[in-house]
Design a protein around this motif. Structure first.
Motif, mmCIF file in Angstrom:
data_model
loop_
_atom_site.group_PDB
_atom_site.id
_atom_site.type_symbol
_atom_site.label_atom_id
_atom_site.label_comp_id
_atom_site.label_asym_id
_atom_site.label_seq_id
_atom_site.Cartn_x
_atom_site.Cartn_y
_atom_site.Cartn_z
ATOM 1 N N GLY A 219 31.281 3.768 52.253
ATOM 2 C CA GLY A 219 30.949 2.890 51.144
ATOM 3 C C GLY A 219 30.257 3.657 50.035
ATOM 4 N N LEU A 220 29.956 2.950 48.937
ATOM 5 C CA LEU A 220 29.400 3.608 47.752
ATOM 6 C C LEU A 220 28.346 2.728 47.083
ATOM 7 N N LEU A 221 27.207 3.349 46.778
ATOM 8 C CA LEU A 221 26.166 2.771 45.928
ATOM 9 C C LEU A 221 26.040 3.631 44.684
ATOM 10 N N TRP A 222 25.555 3.047 43.596
ATOM 11 C CA TRP A 222 25.261 3.862 42.421
ATOM 12 C C TRP A 222 24.201 3.187 41.562
ATOM 13 N N ALA A 223 23.463 4.047 40.846
ATOM 14 C CA ALA A 223 22.440 3.592 39.913
ATOM 15 C C ALA A 223 22.514 4.448 38.663
ATOM 16 N N ASP A 224 22.063 3.905 37.540
ATOM 17 C CA ASP A 224 21.983 4.686 36.312
ATOM 18 C C ASP A 224 20.973 5.808 36.509
#
Length: 321
Positions: A219-224
């Motif tokens: 899976g994938l998470l992302w933040a600025d």
């Protein structure tokens, strides 16, 4: 440079890192009894590189059994290896009893220097934990890991906290994700094996979910990149897996990844483990046939990673002169 997958046989939870022009490789060994390290000036050279044992499980006590998922990190001029280890093979409340520990080496050369068991990395939650990684961003060193929370159903969630001196967690850990989607709860409710890649104005975190058979997926998470990483609201989560089994290519259970750079210094490489069959005989824990694989990671026009399908033959960009 052409590479065939599987890349390195019988090595699960692979971690490849590039320091000072040298590729370093560590991973879980099938016996789960020691931590090993290889080094080579080339990626291809890792296959046959000599392997040094940095540390072996103790005969008894809290660090005597089931050594899992080591990762090598260079933090403020000191080498650390983070790993999970248990006091026994005993299962309580459907879980092993792993805790996170760190090895430390103050020498310049990790293949020659002396390694010591620096101690437990205490998260403040006395519960099953594993799969720690570390990364620096905007002047802060972070520690990211998987852990069971006594008040949350399931096996493990992902937590983030600042890290001091490579060994001490600062402040209250923040939960970034827990198993919630159907693809994350197949067999076990698991979010584990995080890895970090900072690109295109974002901080990306990959992780793995579900049982460690053909249902295992990423899976994938992302933040600025400018956001407060310790604010859970800063993080976005893909509702669908980004990397899954591919029966046509006989790649099953791809996951527990890391990232490194190709020799060209530009191309990101996805490193992961997988099996090439589904009929596991006996206890899956002791099955040795999770192999290290590697392939280029692509990016779309919006700066988001494109994982694609597992590849059996890959072209790795060479260094330019």
């Amino acid at each position: 440079m052409k590479i065939s997958n599987p890349f390195i046989l019988n090595r699960a939870d692979p971690h490849i890192s590039l320091y000072d022009g040298q590729y370093h490789f560590t991973a879980s060994v099938p016996e789960y009894d020691r931590i090993v390290l290889r080094r080579s000036p080339t990626l291809a050279g890792l296959v046959d590189a000599g392997e040094r044992t940095l540390w072996a499980a103790t005969p008894e006590g809290p660090t005597c059994s089931l050594v899992w998922a080591p990762e090598l990190h260079r933090i403020d001029g000191t080498w650390f290896v983070y790993f999970a280890v248990a006091p026994s093979r005993e299962i309580r409340d459907d879980l092993f009893q792993h805790r996170m520990y760190a090895l430390r080496c103050r020498a310049v050369d990790p293949m020659q220097g002396e390694w010591e068991l620096a101690g437990q990395v205490d998260s403040g939650i006395d519960a099953f934990c594993l799969d720690a990684t570390s990364f620096a961003h905007r002047g802060v060193q972070y520690y990211l890991w998987a852990q069971k929370h006594p008040d949350i159903p399931g096996n493990s969630n992902l937590y983030l906290a600042p890290l001091r001196d490579g060994l001490y967690i600062e402040g209250e850990p923040v939960m970034l994700t827990r198993p919630e989607f159907d693809w994350e709860v197949q067999g076990f409710l698991v979010n584990e094996g995080p890895s970090v890649l900072i690109r295109h104005g974002r901080v990306f975190v990959t992780y793995s979910a579900s049982a460690t058979d053909e249902r295992y997926a990423m899976g994938l998470l992302w933040a600025d990149a400018d956001a407060d990483l310790l604010d859970p609201a800063s993080w976005h989560k893909s509702p669908a897996p980004v990397f899954v089994s591919d029966a046509e290519r006989e790649v099953f259970g791809p996951g527990h990844n890391s990232f490194t750079l190709a020799p060209d210094g530009v191309t990101d490489l996805l490193v992961y483990h997988a099996r090439n069959y589904t009929r596991i005989e006996g206890d899956p824990l002791w099955n040795p046939d999770r192999h290290t694989c590697i392939q280029p990671l692509r990016w779309d026009a919006d700066g988001m990673p494109v994982f694609g399908r597992p590849q059996r033959e890959v072209e790795i960009p060479e260094a330019t002169r």
